[in-house]
Design a protein around this motif. Sequence first.
Motif, mmCIF file in Angstrom:
data_model
loop_
_atom_site.group_PDB
_atom_site.id
_atom_site.type_symbol
_atom_site.label_atom_id
_atom_site.label_comp_id
_atom_site.label_asym_id
_atom_site.label_seq_id
_atom_site.Cartn_x
_atom_site.Cartn_y
_atom_site.Cartn_z
ATOM 1 N N SER A 67 -12.267 -3.663 -20.810
ATOM 2 C CA SER A 67 -12.683 -2.466 -21.561
ATOM 3 C C SER A 67 -12.066 -2.524 -22.947
ATOM 4 O O SER A 67 -10.879 -2.821 -23.091
ATOM 5 N N HIS A 68 -12.866 -2.203 -23.956
ATOM 6 C CA HIS A 68 -12.424 -2.346 -25.342
ATOM 7 C C HIS A 68 -12.943 -1.171 -26.161
ATOM 8 O O HIS A 68 -14.108 -0.799 -26.051
ATOM 9 N N ARG A 69 -12.050 -0.569 -26.948
ATOM 10 C CA ARG A 69 -12.454 0.491 -27.868
ATOM 11 C C ARG A 69 -11.940 0.142 -29.267
ATOM 12 O O ARG A 69 -10.745 -0.137 -29.449
ATOM 13 N N PHE A 70 -12.845 0.178 -30.240
ATOM 14 C CA PHE A 70 -12.451 -0.036 -31.624
ATOM 15 C C PHE A 70 -11.916 1.272 -32.199
ATOM 16 O O PHE A 70 -11.831 2.285 -31.507
ATOM 17 N N SER A 234 -13.968 15.401 -23.605
ATOM 18 C CA SER A 234 -14.438 14.031 -23.815
ATOM 19 C C SER A 234 -15.952 13.961 -23.636
ATOM 20 O O SER A 234 -16.488 14.353 -22.596
ATOM 21 N N LEU A 235 -16.648 13.445 -24.648
ATOM 22 C CA LEU A 235 -18.090 13.255 -24.601
ATOM 23 C C LEU A 235 -18.404 11.801 -24.954
ATOM 24 O O LEU A 235 -17.954 11.308 -25.989
ATOM 25 N N SER A 236 -19.175 11.140 -24.095
ATOM 26 C CA SER A 236 -19.477 9.720 -24.292
ATOM 27 C C SER A 236 -20.946 9.453 -24.007
ATOM 28 O O SER A 236 -21.515 10.004 -23.064
ATOM 29 N N LEU A 237 -21.536 8.595 -24.828
ATOM 30 C CA LEU A 237 -22.925 8.172 -24.665
ATOM 31 C C LEU A 237 -22.985 6.651 -24.726
ATOM 32 O O LEU A 237 -22.246 6.032 -25.515
ATOM 33 N N GLY A 238 -23.843 6.054 -23.896
ATOM 34 C CA GLY A 238 -23.886 4.601 -23.919
ATOM 35 C C GLY A 238 -25.050 4.011 -23.156
ATOM 36 O O GLY A 238 -25.922 4.724 -22.650
ATOM 37 N N PHE A 239 -25.022 2.684 -23.047
ATOM 38 C CA PHE A 239 -26.076 1.928 -22.362
ATOM 39 C C PHE A 239 -25.446 0.912 -21.420
ATOM 40 O O PHE A 239 -24.412 0.314 -21.740
ATOM 41 N N ASP A 240 -26.083 0.736 -20.272
ATOM 42 C CA ASP A 240 -25.745 -0.343 -19.338
ATOM 43 C C ASP A 240 -26.779 -1.447 -19.478
ATOM 44 O O ASP A 240 -27.979 -1.174 -19.500
ATOM 45 N N ILE A 241 -26.303 -2.698 -19.546
ATOM 46 C CA ILE A 241 -27.199 -3.856 -19.582
ATOM 47 C C ILE A 241 -26.731 -4.822 -18.502
ATOM 48 O O ILE A 241 -25.620 -5.354 -18.581
ATOM 49 N N GLU A 242 -27.554 -5.040 -17.495
ATOM 50 C CA GLU A 242 -27.172 -5.898 -16.376
ATOM 51 C C GLU A 242 -27.792 -7.273 -16.529
ATOM 52 O O GLU A 242 -28.992 -7.415 -16.794
ATOM 53 N N THR A 243 -26.956 -8.318 -16.429
ATOM 54 C CA THR A 243 -27.427 -9.707 -16.553
ATOM 55 C C THR A 243 -26.833 -10.519 -15.417
ATOM 56 O O THR A 243 -25.827 -11.190 -15.586
ATOM 57 N N GLY A 244 -27.429 -10.451 -14.260
ATOM 58 C CA GLY A 244 -26.917 -11.215 -13.125
ATOM 59 C C GLY A 244 -25.581 -10.678 -12.660
ATOM 60 O O GLY A 244 -25.452 -9.532 -12.278
ATOM 61 N N GLY A 245 -24.545 -11.513 -12.712
ATOM 62 C CA GLY A 245 -23.218 -11.107 -12.254
ATOM 63 C C GLY A 245 -22.446 -10.290 -13.261
ATOM 64 O O GLY A 245 -21.352 -9.823 -12.968
ATOM 65 N N VAL A 247 -22.209 -6.974 -16.038
ATOM 66 C CA VAL A 247 -22.756 -5.709 -16.515
ATOM 67 C C VAL A 247 -22.076 -5.387 -17.842
ATOM 68 O O VAL A 247 -20.848 -5.263 -17.897
ATOM 69 N N PHE A 248 -22.862 -5.299 -18.919
ATOM 70 C CA PHE A 248 -22.344 -4.936 -20.230
ATOM 71 C C PHE A 248 -22.612 -3.448 -20.433
ATOM 72 O O PHE A 248 -23.732 -2.977 -20.246
ATOM 73 N N ILE A 282 -17.067 -4.807 -20.024
ATOM 74 C CA ILE A 282 -17.717 -5.986 -19.457
ATOM 75 C C ILE A 282 -17.148 -6.201 -18.060
ATOM 76 O O ILE A 282 -15.929 -6.338 -17.906
ATOM 77 N N SER A 283 -17.997 -6.211 -17.064
ATOM 78 C CA SER A 283 -17.522 -6.446 -15.701
ATOM 79 C C SER A 283 -18.164 -7.704 -15.138
ATOM 80 O O SER A 283 -19.359 -7.946 -15.320
ATOM 81 N N ARG A 284 -17.343 -8.500 -14.477
ATOM 82 C CA ARG A 284 -17.808 -9.748 -13.852
ATOM 83 C C ARG A 284 -17.410 -9.727 -12.385
ATOM 84 O O ARG A 284 -16.267 -9.453 -12.052
ATOM 85 N N VAL A 285 -18.371 -10.011 -11.529
ATOM 86 C CA VAL A 285 -18.162 -9.937 -10.086
ATOM 87 C C VAL A 285 -17.968 -11.329 -9.511
ATOM 88 O O VAL A 285 -18.719 -12.255 -9.832
ATOM 89 N N PHE A 286 -16.948 -11.463 -8.648
ATOM 90 C CA PHE A 286 -16.697 -12.702 -7.923
ATOM 91 C C PHE A 286 -16.735 -12.396 -6.433
ATOM 92 O O PHE A 286 -16.043 -11.498 -5.958
ATOM 93 N N SER A 287 -17.551 -13.130 -5.708
ATOM 94 C CA SER A 287 -17.666 -12.910 -4.272
ATOM 95 C C SER A 287 -16.653 -13.788 -3.545
ATOM 96 O O SER A 287 -16.771 -15.014 -3.524
ATOM 97 N N LEU A 288 -15.639 -13.146 -2.949
ATOM 98 C CA LEU A 288 -14.628 -13.881 -2.196
ATOM 99 C C LEU A 288 -14.925 -13.867 -0.700
ATOM 100 O O LEU A 288 -14.244 -14.523 0.077
ATOM 101 N N GLY A 289 -15.920 -13.069 -0.321
ATOM 102 C CA GLY A 289 -16.303 -12.991 1.084
ATOM 103 C C GLY A 289 -17.643 -13.651 1.307
ATOM 104 O O GLY A 289 -18.145 -14.432 0.483
#
Length: 295
Positions: A67-70, A234-245, A247-248, A282-289
């Motif tokens: 997670s990053h905030r400018f 706190s008020l926040s607006l944004g977009f989710d963009i999913e690309t396979g594993g 999520v931006f 930015i989230s990245r998923v790793f399947s350990l199971g």
Amino acid sequence: MKTIFLVAFLSVWVSTAAFAQEDLLKLAEAGDSAQKEKVSATFKATRLINGHTVETNGAGTLLFLISHRFGTLNSGAYNFWGLDQSTIRLALEYGVTDRFTVGVGRSSLEKTYDGFLKYKAVQQAAGGSPVTITAFASTAVKTLDWPENEAKYEFAHRLTYSYQLLVARKFTERLSLQLAPTMVHRNLVETGGGETNVYALGTGGRYKLTKRVSFNAEYFYLLPSDVADTFKNSLSLGFDIETGGHVFQLMFTNSQGMVEKFFIPKNVGGWNTGDIYFGFNISRVFSLGKEKREW
């Protein structure tokens, strides 16, 4: 006579067993049907923007979150409208079961470490519960050196606790909404005023624009108190963009911090004054199971 009785008994037993087996099959089929009717993927990620969603990781799934905030947009051209400044949080979240997730993170803001537990108690299902309910609890530890008079502080003063009950409903394939009654307990009120317990009501939702893109909104309303008089909602607006594993998540928010102790009881930014932070998750998923997470 005994032979007739034995034959009759066996006939009844066989008939009963057959009916019982048929009933068990019906129950099993009903269970499978109910399982298929459960509503999944209410949200694309475990975060809506700053706050958590009802989603938990699948069993054996490890999620790495950046997670990053400018800086604020009103910081001007000298700071390139905030891009010269940054706050970051790194986190790992692991699905112990499909319903139970544990996580740890570290934020550069106040050099804060946090850990949380998250349990999905109720799953929305057609013909069943109309909502999904997830319980959330976290602890945050400030490790930044005290500016002065450090001797008067104890380790307990560094701790903040947050508790939420996340209640969400997926109304359609495109629209999901969530409520998040919240309490944040601060062992130390650094501003010199206000309550140690801060209560807020979080609301938010997403609307899918395409199969892989959604628009998100999130708002935390501070219930009337000294804290609400001093700080901003706190008020926040944004977009989710999913690309396979991956999520931006791209967002604009008036909150700099990315854990509950910052964006609920200590938020000072205002949209009307241009205190708006651009950021991303930015989230990245790793399947350990054996099973992979279904987004």
